[in-house]
Design a protein around this motif. Sequence first.
Motif, PDB file in Angstrom:
ATOM      1  N   ASP A   1       6.302  71.852  19.422  1.00  0.00           N
ATOM      2  CA  ASP A   1       7.616  71.646  18.832  1.00  0.00           C
ATOM      3  C   ASP A   1       7.937  70.164  18.629  1.00  0.00           C
ATOM      4  N   LEU A   2       6.908  69.324  18.675  1.00  0.00           N
ATOM      5  CA  LEU A   2       7.070  67.903  18.408  1.00  0.00           C
ATOM      6  C   LEU A   2       6.544  67.563  17.028  1.00  0.00           C
ATOM      7  N   MET A   3       7.250  66.699  16.338  1.00  0.00           N
ATOM      8  CA  MET A   3       6.796  66.084  15.095  1.00  0.00           C
ATOM      9  C   MET A   3       6.590  64.600  15.395  1.00  0.00           C
ATOM     10  N   VAL A   4       5.413  64.076  15.070  1.00  0.00           N
ATOM     11  CA  VAL A   4       5.103  62.679  15.344  1.00  0.00           C
ATOM     12  C   VAL A   4       5.101  61.918  14.029  1.00  0.00           C
ATOM     13  N   THR A   5       6.036  60.991  13.877  1.00  0.00           N
ATOM     14  CA  THR A   5       6.180  60.233  12.640  1.00  0.00           C
ATOM     15  C   THR A   5       6.011  58.749  12.935  1.00  0.00           C
ATOM     16  N   GLY A   6       6.319  57.924  11.953  1.00  0.00           N
ATOM     17  CA  GLY A   6       6.212  56.476  12.117  1.00  0.00           C
ATOM     18  C   GLY A   6       4.916  55.938  11.543  1.00  0.00           C
ATOM     19  N   PRO A   7       4.887  54.643  11.248  1.00  0.00           N
ATOM     20  CA  PRO A   7       3.716  54.037  10.616  1.00  0.00           C
ATOM     21  C   PRO A   7       2.668  53.605  11.634  1.00  0.00           C
ATOM     22  N   ALA A   8       1.411  53.562  11.206  1.00  0.00           N
ATOM     23  CA  ALA A   8       0.320  52.955  11.981  1.00  0.00           C
ATOM     24  C   ALA A   8       0.371  53.353  13.448  1.00  0.00           C
ATOM     25  N   LYS A   9       0.345  54.643  13.694  1.00  0.00           N
ATOM     26  CA  LYS A   9       0.436  55.151  15.062  1.00  0.00           C
ATOM     27  C   LYS A   9      -0.745  54.652  15.893  1.00  0.00           C
TER      28      LYS A   9
ATOM     29  N   LEU B   1       2.757  68.277  15.618  1.00  0.00           N
ATOM     30  CA  LEU B   1       2.557  68.127  14.183  1.00  0.00           C
ATOM     31  C   LEU B   1       2.641  66.639  13.858  1.00  0.00           C
ATOM     32  N   ILE B   2       1.591  66.090  13.269  1.00  0.00           N
ATOM     33  CA  ILE B   2       1.489  64.644  13.046  1.00  0.00           C
ATOM     34  C   ILE B   2       1.660  64.349  11.556  1.00  0.00           C
ATOM     35  N   ALA B   3       2.655  63.533  11.233  1.00  0.00           N
ATOM     36  CA  ALA B   3       2.867  63.115   9.845  1.00  0.00           C
ATOM     37  C   ALA B   3       2.001  61.884   9.579  1.00  0.00           C
ATOM     38  N   ILE B   4       0.978  62.050   8.765  1.00  0.00           N
ATOM     39  CA  ILE B   4       0.030  60.971   8.474  1.00  0.00           C
ATOM     40  C   ILE B   4       0.621  60.056   7.415  1.00  0.00           C
ATOM     41  N   ASP B   5       0.645  58.753   7.726  1.00  0.00           N
ATOM     42  CA  ASP B   5       1.311  57.793   6.857  1.00  0.00           C
ATOM     43  C   ASP B   5       0.340  56.965   6.019  1.00  0.00           C
ATOM     44  N   ALA B   6      -0.944  56.936   6.403  1.00  0.00           N
ATOM     45  CA  ALA B   6      -1.894  56.072   5.709  1.00  0.00           C
ATOM     46  C   ALA B   6      -3.306  56.624   5.879  1.00  0.00           C
ATOM     47  N   LEU B   7      -4.200  56.234   4.968  1.00  0.00           N
ATOM     48  CA  LEU B   7      -5.574  56.727   5.016  1.00  0.00           C
ATOM     49  C   LEU B   7      -6.300  56.268   6.272  1.00  0.00           C
ATOM     50  N   ASP B   8      -6.081  55.019   6.689  1.00  0.00           N
ATOM     51  CA  ASP B   8      -6.773  54.556   7.889  1.00  0.00           C
ATOM     52  C   ASP B   8      -6.288  55.282   9.134  1.00  0.00           C
ATOM     53  N   GLU B   9      -5.030  55.718   9.121  1.00  0.00           N
ATOM     54  CA  GLU B   9      -4.517  56.511  10.232  1.00  0.00           C
ATOM     55  C   GLU B   9      -5.230  57.865  10.286  1.00  0.00           C
ATOM     56  N   LEU B  10      -5.438  58.468   9.129  1.00  0.00           N
ATOM     57  CA  LEU B  10      -6.187  59.726   9.071  1.00  0.00           C
ATOM     58  C   LEU B  10      -7.614  59.521   9.555  1.00  0.00           C
ATOM     59  N   ASP B  11      -8.228  58.402   9.185  1.00  0.00           N
ATOM     60  CA  ASP B  11      -9.596  58.113   9.644  1.00  0.00           C
ATOM     61  C   ASP B  11      -9.636  58.002  11.169  1.00  0.00           C
TER      62      ASP B  11
ATOM     63  N   LEU C   1       0.779  66.758   8.670  1.00  0.00           N
ATOM     64  CA  LEU C   1       1.435  66.713   7.370  1.00  0.00           C
ATOM     65  C   LEU C   1       1.024  65.405   6.718  1.00  0.00           C
ATOM     66  N   LEU C   2       0.963  65.370   5.415  1.00  0.00           N
ATOM     67  CA  LEU C   2       0.713  64.131   4.692  1.00  0.00           C
ATOM     68  C   LEU C   2       2.044  63.626   4.136  1.00  0.00           C
ATOM     69  N   ARG C   3       2.406  62.403   4.504  1.00  0.00           N
ATOM     70  CA  ARG C   3       3.687  61.845   4.061  1.00  0.00           C
ATOM     71  C   ARG C   3       3.545  61.291   2.652  1.00  0.00           C
TER      72      ARG C   3
END
Length: 464
Positions: free
Chosen positions: A135-143, A157-167, A179-181
């Motif tokens: 029940d958590l959503m994790v947002t914000g840049p460059a986690k 649930l992790i909101a991905i903000d950038a390609l390097d974060e996904l990597d 999720l993809l932001r």
Amino acid sequence: MGLTDASSGGGGGGWPADAAVLRREAEPTHCAPPMPARISAGEQRLIEDPQLLGDIAEVVGGPFHVLFPERVAVNVTAFQAAFLAAGVDGFVYFGKKANKAACVARACAENGAGIDVASTGELVAALAQGVRGEDLMVTGPAKSDQLLWLAARHRALIAIDALDELDRLTELGLPARILLRVLPDGSTSRFGLDPVELEQAVQTVAADGPITLSGFSFHLSGYDAMARAELAVALVGHCLRARADGHPADTISIGGGFGVDYLDADAWARFQDDLSESWFHADPPTGGYYPYHFPVPGADMLSAVLTHNDLAGLLRDNGIRLAVEPGRALLDRAGSSVFRVQGVKTRTAQGEPYDILTVDGTSLSLSEQWFASEYLPDPVLWPPRSGHPTPTCVGATTCLESDLLSGRRIPLPRRARVGDLLIYPNTAGYQMDSNESPFHELPLPPKIVLRADGDRLRWNMDAR
């Protein structure tokens, strides 16, 4: 009782005779109009209690914040009811950055809401109050890697903000839900994925891999319901295309930005229409003001989003869950900030006297003051006593000239005395602890949790 007594008057810088006071009431040229806040029954009950505020102030010995978790529950339920009325599968995540109090996170856990977190500390604090990982959503840049690892471990649930974060998430080798932001068209935001990056991210996630593409998200500035509804439609399109590539893509998040109605329409209109530099002790704010009257706030705004172009029907037809991340709106009328008057002095403007109070806290406890703006709902002077309306501005207990809790001259119902309390209502959303600092080595104001218990209010210190 000296110059601090509300009944003192006469010459020598004191307050004028009654006839002059009545004239000022009729022509308050050096005073802002009254802007009483909309407050909850809990806040009103606290203000009307003849002893409780004074007792808490005596124990704390400095400024403090009061919180009403029962009101948080009411606000959560209203958002859930809006989803139910529209026949939409929806989920509410509280934007934790709006308030750090443990009692707010606990109220979310107890009422079926999740929490939107943006740091390891916020994630751990949410878990500690009973919010489940899923029940958590994790947002914000460059986690950070630590945040990504902990979020994946707890199935957040992790909101991905950038390609390097996904990597970096992929390199952890853990199952994860993402999720993809999406960067909205025409936006200059530093957050989110542009169309090329978005397509690359979708192709990077293997349909049969450990990372599950659960859907897409966006955040918009401002409070435009229609813009949110229209961008939500675009996210539904992204989900359908991702499904064609084998991804579940069954969730979209439209973020927060659900307005709060602090003032009635007449008070807000009068402030805007008649705004004058003559209302302020020094230069007026230059950064503009929050829309303190918001005619379709909170859960009603969510209903407007769902109604626009039948977004609700589109979500139902395609089996898509809508997530929202309100912060301020879940804290509407859920807390107040309390300061003790330490000093009272008189100045004049346009030949008329007004008071400058010094209270035992700082404007860092009203975050709006630090964005070239001002928090507009009027404070309540406690305890209630008879007296004449008194133009008053409020300064802090620091050596900074600009450290004003209220730079405008507020028409308090009587002259304040040393030892009185000023209650700034409805400050739980972003105001009370976003910017607080132990400047001058002043202690941070503690949070007091208030709950109704039959015919009385009970209080305790918040867990943090």
